[in-house]
Scaffold this motif. Structure first.
Motif, PDB file in Angstrom:
ATOM      1  N   UNK A  33       0.835  -1.197   0.000  1.00 44.92           N
ATOM      2  CA  UNK A  33       0.000   0.000   0.000  1.00 44.92           C
ATOM      3  C   UNK A  33       0.869   1.246   0.000  1.00 44.92           C
ATOM      4  N   UNK A  35       0.330   5.258   1.246  1.00 46.52           N
ATOM      5  CA  UNK A  35      -0.498   6.250   1.936  1.00 46.52           C
ATOM      6  C   UNK A  35       0.232   7.592   1.924  1.00 46.52           C
ATOM      7  N   UNK A  37       0.196  11.116   4.526  1.00 50.61           N
ATOM      8  CA  UNK A  37      -0.276  11.598   5.824  1.00 50.61           C
ATOM      9  C   UNK A  37      -0.077  13.101   5.899  1.00 50.61           C
ATOM     10  N   UNK A  42      -5.103  12.561   8.730  1.00 54.71           N
ATOM     11  CA  UNK A  42      -4.702  11.194   9.016  1.00 54.71           C
ATOM     12  C   UNK A  42      -4.091  10.544   7.787  1.00 54.71           C
ATOM     13  N   UNK A  43      -4.049   9.233   7.801  1.00 50.37           N
ATOM     14  CA  UNK A  43      -3.481   8.463   6.698  1.00 50.37           C
ATOM     15  C   UNK A  43      -4.546   8.230   5.644  1.00 50.37           C
ATOM     16  N   UNK A  45      -5.266   6.451   1.779  1.00 54.07           N
ATOM     17  CA  UNK A  45      -4.758   5.467   0.833  1.00 54.07           C
ATOM     18  C   UNK A  45      -4.688   6.062  -0.572  1.00 54.07           C
ATOM     19  N   UNK A  90       3.890   6.996   3.284  1.00 60.99           N
ATOM     20  CA  UNK A  90       4.194   5.729   3.948  1.00 60.99           C
ATOM     21  C   UNK A  90       3.796   4.566   3.051  1.00 60.99           C
ATOM     22  N   UNK A 102      -1.613  -4.136   9.018  1.00 56.67           N
ATOM     23  CA  UNK A 102      -0.631  -3.641   8.070  1.00 56.67           C
ATOM     24  C   UNK A 102       0.587  -3.178   8.838  1.00 56.67           C
ATOM     25  N   UNK A 103       1.737  -3.314   8.197  1.00 56.04           N
ATOM     26  CA  UNK A 103       3.010  -2.932   8.800  1.00 56.04           C
ATOM     27  C   UNK A 103       3.666  -1.894   7.899  1.00 56.04           C
ATOM     28  N   UNK A 104       4.176  -0.855   8.516  1.00 62.53           N
ATOM     29  CA  UNK A 104       4.582   0.328   7.777  1.00 62.53           C
ATOM     30  C   UNK A 104       6.083   0.478   7.642  1.00 62.53           C
ATOM     31  N   UNK A 105       6.487   1.077   6.513  1.00 66.80           N
ATOM     32  CA  UNK A 105       7.858   1.502   6.343  1.00 66.80           C
ATOM     33  C   UNK A 105       8.098   2.811   7.066  1.00 66.80           C
ATOM     34  N   UNK A 106       9.356   3.291   7.055  1.00 63.65           N
ATOM     35  CA  UNK A 106       9.728   4.475   7.845  1.00 63.65           C
ATOM     36  C   UNK A 106       9.246   5.798   7.273  1.00 63.65           C
ATOM     37  N   UNK A 109       9.632  11.836   3.372  1.00 63.59           N
ATOM     38  CA  UNK A 109       9.151  13.216   3.526  1.00 63.59           C
ATOM     39  C   UNK A 109       9.440  13.953   2.235  1.00 63.59           C
TER      40      UNK A 109
END
Lengths: 113, 110
Positions: A33, A35, A37, A42-43, A45, A90, A102-106, A109
């Motif tokens: 995914x 996203x 932010x 918020x986040x 998609x 993200x 879901x697990x997010x990357x860092x 920016x």
């Protein structure tokens, strides 16, 4: 922590230029995914992928395209960057055999001047 | 109406306090529910899933009320390290997508 990396981590670009962000995972998860932010929203998609070459639009897909040629990589392209696309981006992954977590990357920016 | 609504806070509490966050969701077909934690300028991280019967993980307790479409998170004995933004997250029933609330900001004060 899930093996997810994003590159670049920071980028400053000018309006009208194309930008590609990369998400790379080592978990072999089928779903990926993108996203964005922003304060107060918020986040949200942008696009998601449910397999190699299988992608679909999210809530805020206008001005963005994606590609997934390998399980481990999911690319987000801003075709012609605008100042409204200044945000934190993200990437996330999830495993269809697991729950809906879901697990997010860092994050990346991005600033568009 | 937003699909997932949270009180944005901020909540400022002393160490050792108990604090509760609430969240409502609009889609009655929602299937899965989560709380994520996000530190400043970092990615969201899964704190806990929320089950119909309620569940506890150490100092954290999550509860789900499907009839009222309401989710809660209780933090007992707050620590300085609990300072973060807490995101209420719902799977609205569509293919493995999640809907995120805007988050509730917590600051635990010494």
């Amino acid at each position: 922590d899930a093996g997810i990396t994003q590159s670049p981590r920071h980028k400053v670009t000018e309006t009208g230029t194309p930008v590609t962000l990369r998400c790379h995972q080592t978990e072999n998860h089928r779903y990926m995914y993108w996203y964005r932010q922003d304060p107060g929203h918020g986040l949200r998609l942008i696009h998601y992928s449910y397999g190699v070459k299988d992608t679909d639009k999210g809530e805020v897909s206008d001005g963005y395209s994606v590609s997934r040629s390998k399980t481990e990589d999911f690319l987000l392209t801003l075709e012609s960057a605008t100042s409204s696309q200044t945000s934190v981006y993200f990437c996330a992954i999830s495993n269809p055999e697991g729950g809906n977590e879901q697990f997010f990357g860092p994050g990346t920016r991005l600033t568009v001047l | 109406r937003k699909e997932v609504e949270q009180d944005p806070g901020p909540f400022n509490v002393p160490e050792g306090a108990t604090v509760a966050f609430n969240c409502t969701y609009s889609n009655s077909a929602s299937q899965s529910f989560f709380w994520y934690r996000q530190d400043c300028r970092k990615e969201p991280k899964l704190l806990m899933s929320v089950y119909s019967s309620g569940n506890e993980d150490g100092r954290f307790t999550a509860q789900l009320n499907r009839a009222s479409q309401y989710i809660s998170l209780l933090i007992r004995d707050s620590k300085l390290s609990d300072s973060a933004t807490y995101l209420c997250v719902v799977n609205p029933g569509s293919a493995r997508q999640l809907t995120f609330g805007s988050g509730t900001q917590l600051t635990v004060l010494p």
